[in-house]
Design a protein around this motif. Structure first.
Motif, mmCIF file in Angstrom:
data_model
loop_
_atom_site.group_PDB
_atom_site.id
_atom_site.type_symbol
_atom_site.label_atom_id
_atom_site.label_comp_id
_atom_site.label_asym_id
_atom_site.label_seq_id
_atom_site.Cartn_x
_atom_site.Cartn_y
_atom_site.Cartn_z
ATOM 1 N N THR A 172 0.833 -1.210 0.000
ATOM 2 C CA THR A 172 0.000 0.000 0.000
ATOM 3 C C THR A 172 0.861 1.250 0.000
ATOM 4 O OG1 THR A 172 -1.732 -1.200 1.203
ATOM 5 C CG2 THR A 172 -1.898 1.197 1.154
ATOM 6 N N GLN A 173 1.971 1.229 0.710
ATOM 7 C CA GLN A 173 2.911 2.354 0.667
ATOM 8 C C GLN A 173 3.365 2.615 -0.764
ATOM 9 O OE1 GLN A 173 6.874 1.579 2.085
ATOM 10 N NE2 GLN A 173 7.231 3.713 2.693
ATOM 11 N N LYS A 174 3.694 1.551 -1.482
ATOM 12 C CA LYS A 174 4.142 1.691 -2.864
ATOM 13 C C LYS A 174 2.985 2.120 -3.767
ATOM 14 C CE LYS A 174 7.647 -0.465 -5.745
ATOM 15 N NZ LYS A 174 7.197 -0.064 -7.064
ATOM 16 N N LEU A 175 1.792 1.611 -3.500
ATOM 17 C CA LEU A 175 0.607 1.983 -4.276
ATOM 18 C C LEU A 175 0.343 3.482 -4.168
ATOM 19 C CD1 LEU A 175 -1.915 0.840 -5.882
ATOM 20 C CD2 LEU A 175 -3.086 0.821 -3.663
ATOM 21 N N LEU A 176 0.426 4.027 -2.973
ATOM 22 C CA LEU A 176 0.215 5.460 -2.763
ATOM 23 C C LEU A 176 1.259 6.281 -3.506
ATOM 24 C CD1 LEU A 176 -0.698 5.511 1.029
ATOM 25 C CD2 LEU A 176 -2.088 6.514 -0.797
ATOM 26 N N ALA A 177 2.489 5.813 -3.483
ATOM 27 C CA ALA A 177 3.562 6.543 -4.157
ATOM 28 C C ALA A 177 3.402 6.500 -5.673
ATOM 29 C CB ALA A 177 4.910 5.973 -3.746
ATOM 30 N N GLU A 178 3.077 5.333 -6.200
ATOM 31 C CA GLU A 178 3.009 5.163 -7.655
ATOM 32 C C GLU A 178 1.726 5.708 -8.271
ATOM 33 O OE1 GLU A 178 3.601 1.008 -8.416
ATOM 34 O OE2 GLU A 178 5.786 1.176 -8.323
ATOM 35 N N LYS A 179 0.619 5.600 -7.548
ATOM 36 C CA LYS A 179 -0.679 6.004 -8.107
ATOM 37 C C LYS A 179 -1.114 7.408 -7.707
ATOM 38 C CE LYS A 179 -1.406 2.078 -10.187
ATOM 39 N NZ LYS A 179 -1.362 2.000 -11.666
ATOM 40 N N GLU A 180 -0.664 7.875 -6.555
ATOM 41 C CA GLU A 180 -1.124 9.180 -6.071
ATOM 42 C C GLU A 180 -0.002 10.192 -5.868
ATOM 43 O OE1 GLU A 180 -4.145 9.852 -6.085
ATOM 44 O OE2 GLU A 180 -5.285 8.011 -5.805
ATOM 45 N N GLY A 181 1.250 9.755 -6.000
ATOM 46 C CA GLY A 181 2.367 10.676 -5.816
ATOM 47 C C GLY A 181 2.638 11.034 -4.373
ATOM 48 N N ILE A 182 2.162 10.205 -3.440
ATOM 49 C CA ILE A 182 2.336 10.482 -2.011
ATOM 50 C C ILE A 182 3.277 9.442 -1.421
ATOM 51 C CG2 ILE A 182 1.197 10.683 0.224
ATOM 52 C CD1 ILE A 182 -1.382 11.374 -1.289
ATOM 53 N N PHE A 183 4.410 9.895 -0.916
ATOM 54 C CA PHE A 183 5.407 9.010 -0.326
ATOM 55 C C PHE A 183 5.310 9.116 1.192
ATOM 56 C CE2 PHE A 183 10.285 8.255 0.086
ATOM 57 C CZ PHE A 183 10.063 6.936 0.458
ATOM 58 N N CYS A 184 4.685 8.145 1.791
ATOM 59 C CA CYS A 184 4.520 8.136 3.250
ATOM 60 C C CYS A 184 5.341 7.008 3.855
ATOM 61 C CB CYS A 184 3.048 7.979 3.627
ATOM 62 S SG CYS A 184 2.318 6.373 3.179
ATOM 63 N N GLU A 185 5.598 7.075 5.148
ATOM 64 C CA GLU A 185 6.329 5.995 5.804
ATOM 65 C C GLU A 185 5.414 4.772 5.949
ATOM 66 O OE1 GLU A 185 7.641 6.803 9.749
ATOM 67 O OE2 GLU A 185 5.743 7.650 10.419
ATOM 68 N N PRO A 186 5.984 3.578 6.167
ATOM 69 C CA PRO A 186 5.162 2.367 6.229
ATOM 70 C C PRO A 186 4.007 2.441 7.217
ATOM 71 C CG PRO A 186 7.468 1.763 6.044
ATOM 72 C CD PRO A 186 7.435 3.259 6.208
ATOM 73 N N ALA A 187 4.255 2.964 8.415
ATOM 74 C CA ALA A 187 3.180 3.020 9.414
ATOM 75 C C ALA A 187 1.995 3.823 8.922
ATOM 76 C CB ALA A 187 3.712 3.615 10.717
ATOM 77 N N SER A 188 2.240 4.870 8.157
ATOM 78 C CA SER A 188 1.155 5.688 7.615
ATOM 79 C C SER A 188 0.254 4.883 6.698
ATOM 80 C CB SER A 188 1.723 6.868 6.822
ATOM 81 O OG SER A 188 2.461 7.742 7.633
ATOM 82 N N ALA A 189 0.875 4.033 5.892
ATOM 83 C CA ALA A 189 0.138 3.309 4.860
ATOM 84 C C ALA A 189 -0.887 2.346 5.430
ATOM 85 C CB ALA A 189 1.117 2.557 3.965
ATOM 86 N N VAL A 190 -0.747 1.978 6.697
ATOM 87 C CA VAL A 190 -1.691 1.014 7.276
ATOM 88 C C VAL A 190 -3.111 1.566 7.310
ATOM 89 C CG1 VAL A 190 -1.454 1.668 9.721
ATOM 90 C CG2 VAL A 190 -1.938 -0.707 9.110
ATOM 91 N N SER A 191 -3.264 2.886 7.429
ATOM 92 C CA SER A 191 -4.613 3.463 7.453
ATOM 93 C C SER A 191 -5.303 3.285 6.107
ATOM 94 C CB SER A 191 -4.573 4.948 7.842
ATOM 95 O OG SER A 191 -3.843 5.711 6.910
#
Length: 368
Positions: A289-308
């Motif tokens: 999900t972290q990678k999905l956010l970065a690749e699809k939305e341009g948002i690079f968050c830390e792993p803990a963030s991606a859990v939401s």
């Protein structure tokens, strides 16, 4: 732009003698996740509240501006915290801004280097213990009760008052109350603070307010309802899912690698009163999900963030969340906090000769 303390002064426990220690934190973007919405239809409204764009790269700045300001008002000459990384970075930065010393206890080998570098660069005295975050927290509480130090972990109520401003900003930016607000849960101060903020904004009560230090006078309600609060944990560090605190939490998401949350009971109150739930996500789902956010939305968050976001997407898919909902996901920190994890999941760069043909061949493989 003014920092949080000036912007929300009437909603915070400040007085005329409180010095404002600020790095102009807050005012973080509420970003619509348009590409992820397309999976579920046109009626879904999915947003990320990207706290990674605070001065030290995480939501911790919201609480630290408040905690350090009140510590200086009290006359403290130093602050102390236990941390998995983000708290130490924020504490060190705001202590530097205030001109006071900072001491941070971190777990041995259990902290992302991006976060550790921040604490060290800001001049904190970093003490690495042979134990985990929960061991560090016990030591901080013991030392803080005996020495002339101000503890700035979320046991400090001023931290929660600062962090509750996320709710105020979301209401302003969204122009209303979301149906759901999802966030990662580690030490559980943030889920507590979110619920405090929404409760104050609506003029409604919560069990959390039974603690006098958290019972803020409610001025001028700005909403008429509250969202359902969703808390997601990493499977290896999920005490709320186990129904009890755990001794040896393990997860790639270092920011939420906590087995004994300080705000345990407050978080249960937020979940119960809002009609929400806790759930867990595997490390593999968190990283994808972290990678999905970065690749699809341009948002690079830390792993803990991606859990939401990981938890919300799964609950949309299984029908637990209706696809015509308005949902806000708090992304607690920036991806540059933990670059080693990100790079490890992306593979190696292409290594070729410095020639037109070599580069053109690679480009063609992706564009043809």
């Amino acid at each position: 732009m003014p920092g949080l303390l000036e912007k929300y002064r009437e909603r915070l426990p400040l007085n005329d003698t409180t010095p404002i220690i600020s790095l102009e934190e807050g005012n973080t973007p509420l970003i619509r996740l348009k590409h992820l919405e397309q999976r579920f239809g046109r009626e879904l409204n999915l947003f990320a509240k990207f706290e990674g764009l605070n001065p030290t790269g995480s939501f911790k700045d919201r609480g630290m501006t408040m905690a350090v300001s009140k510590a200086v008002e009290k006359g403290a000459q130093a602050i102390i915290c236990a941390s998995t990384g983000n708290t130490s970075a924020a504490a060190a930065a705001y202590a530097a801004r205030a001109g006071v010393a900072s001491f941070v206890l971190i777990p041995d080998g259990k902290i992302a280097l991006g976060k550790l570098s921040q604490a060290m660069m800001h001049g904190a005295v970093v003490i690495q213990i042979k134990g985990n975050f929960d061991d560090g927290m016990k030591l901080v509480e013991e030392i803080g009760s005996k020495e002339k130090l101000e503890i700035v972990n979320s046991v400090n109520p001023f931290r929660l008052h600062g962090q509750k401003t996320i709710a105020f900003e979301v209401l302003d930016q969204l122009g209303g109350v979301p149906d759901f607000h999802a966030l990662p849960v580690g030490n559980a101060g943030n889920i507590t603070a979110h619920w405090m903020g929404y409760s104050e904004a609506s003029g409604m009560r919560t069990k959390i307010f039974e603690n006098p230090s958290l019972n803020q006078i409610i001025n001028k309600p700005i909403s008429d309802s509250r969202p359902t609060i969703l808390g997601y944990q990493a499977s290896g560090a999920a005490p709320f899912l186990r129904g009890e605190k755990i001794d040896n939490p393990e997860t790639i998401a270092t920011a939420i690698r906590i087995g004994s949350p300080v705000s345990w009971q407050y978080a249960w109150s937020a979940q119960e009163e809002s009609g929400g739930w806790f759930d867990e996500c595997s490390d593999s789902l968190i990283l994808s999900t972290q990678k999905l956010l970065a690749e699809k939305e341009g948002i690079f968050c830390e792993p803990a963030s991606a859990v939401s976001v990981a938890g919300v997407l799964r609950d949309l898919e299984n029908g637990k969340i209706a696809t015509n909902s308005t949902i806000v996901c708090t992304l607690t920190g920036h991806g540059l906090k933990d670059p080693d994890i990100a790079i490890a999941g992306c593979g190696k760069p292409h290594l070729v000769n410095a020639s037109f043909d070599a580069i053109d061949k690679i480009i063609s493989n992706y564009t043809s």
